[in-house]
Motif scaffolding. Structure first.
Motif, PDB file in Angstrom:
ATOM      1  N   ASP A  25     -26.939  63.681  67.521  1.00 33.47           N
ATOM      2  CA  ASP A  25     -25.768  64.360  66.974  1.00 33.47           C
ATOM      3  C   ASP A  25     -25.315  65.563  67.801  1.00 33.47           C
ATOM      4  O   ASP A  25     -24.155  65.947  67.743  1.00 33.47           O
ATOM      5  CB  ASP A  25     -26.018  64.805  65.529  1.00 33.47           C
ATOM      6  N   GLU A  49     -21.389  53.714  66.324  1.00 37.64           N
ATOM      7  CA  GLU A  49     -21.577  54.657  65.220  1.00 37.64           C
ATOM      8  C   GLU A  49     -23.062  54.861  64.968  1.00 37.64           C
ATOM      9  O   GLU A  49     -23.896  54.085  65.410  1.00 37.64           O
ATOM     10  CB  GLU A  49     -20.911  54.115  63.942  1.00 37.64           C
ATOM     11  N   LYS A  50     -23.403  55.908  64.202  1.00 38.10           N
ATOM     12  CA  LYS A  50     -24.806  56.101  63.845  1.00 38.10           C
ATOM     13  C   LYS A  50     -25.118  55.320  62.595  1.00 38.10           C
ATOM     14  O   LYS A  50     -24.293  55.237  61.680  1.00 38.10           O
ATOM     15  CB  LYS A  50     -25.145  57.579  63.694  1.00 38.10           C
ATOM     16  N   SER A  83     -21.060  49.182  67.106  1.00 39.00           N
ATOM     17  CA  SER A  83     -19.752  49.816  67.296  1.00 39.00           C
ATOM     18  C   SER A  83     -19.877  51.251  67.827  1.00 39.00           C
ATOM     19  O   SER A  83     -18.878  51.948  67.954  1.00 39.00           O
ATOM     20  CB  SER A  83     -18.975  49.819  65.978  1.00 39.00           C
ATOM     21  N   THR A 110     -25.281  51.753  66.056  1.00 39.57           N
ATOM     22  CA  THR A 110     -24.791  50.439  65.637  1.00 39.57           C
ATOM     23  C   THR A 110     -24.024  49.807  66.803  1.00 39.57           C
ATOM     24  O   THR A 110     -23.656  50.502  67.762  1.00 39.57           O
ATOM     25  CB  THR A 110     -23.871  50.552  64.407  1.00 39.57           C
ATOM     26  N   TRP A 158     -21.300  57.889  73.330  1.00 41.24           N
ATOM     27  CA  TRP A 158     -22.551  58.585  72.987  1.00 41.24           C
ATOM     28  C   TRP A 158     -23.675  58.168  73.930  1.00 41.24           C
ATOM     29  O   TRP A 158     -23.999  56.993  74.034  1.00 41.24           O
ATOM     30  CB  TRP A 158     -22.966  58.270  71.549  1.00 41.24           C
TER      31      TRP A 158
END
Length: 189
Positions: A98, A183-184, A181, A179, A152
């Motif tokens: 993060d 995302e977390k 996509s 994920t 990321w």
């Protein structure tokens, strides 16, 4: 005469290997003009790598400390109770942090952090299975390229010792499995 050529070729090969090894241990301060925060898309079989420079976060040089993992494949894998997450070519779960930034791609895990969270480095090109290729990229890190997904930077957790484990999920409320996509994963099994 032949033995002399063999000795000379061996010496030249050894010198080349030492030179390449010295270049590989660069701290990102070489005169090549790239810095640890430069971004480039991952080269795939059909895509050539290009680069665009961005600035590195303050104090982001690893100076050779810590560990790194390499990969040639990113795969979407269903993990029981966790949904679909991304793994590397060895089936190890990949994580995002993060504190890193997706746009522009920047990494902040350095030094001691990389002893627990190994940056996933590109080895030649990265193929995908169930992961959108357009989301792949890299960020320069001490002369190498760390793989990014959705901007990321990706990491492997030292606490995962077998394929399919997710021991780093929600660690310190900052580390999450990624994920397909980018995302977390918010699932906690």
């Amino acid at each position: 005469m032949i033995q002399q050529r063999i000795v000379l070729l061996s010496a030249a090969g050894l010198a080349s290997a030492l030179l390449l090894a010295a270049c590989g241990s660069s701290t990102g301060k070489a005169s090549s003009g790239t810095n640890p925060g430069s971004v480039a898309p991952v080269a795939t079989a059909a895509t050539a790598a290009t680069e665009s420079a961005t600035s590195a976060p303050a104090g982001s040089s690893d100076s050779g400390s810590g560990h790194m993992a390499t990969t040639t494949m990113l795969m979407a894998k269903a993990v029981k109770g966790m949904g679909s997450v991304v793994t590397d070519d060895k089936g190890m779960t990949l994580y995002r942090y993060d504190k890193d930034q997706a746009t522009p791609s920047k990494w902040t895990c350095a030094g001691e952090c990389t002893k627990t969270w190994m940056p996933v480095m590109e080895q030649d090109s990265v193929q995908t299975m169930g992961v959108e290729k357009s989301l792949l990229g890299t960020v320069h890190r001490d002369g190498m390229k760390q793989v990014t997904l959705g901007g990321w930077p990706l990491y492997r957790y030292m606490g995962d010792t077998k394929a399919g484990q997710m021991n780093g999920q929600a660690k310190d409320k900052m580390w999450y499995a990624v994920t397909p996509s980018g995302e977390k994963s918010t699932m906690t099994g």
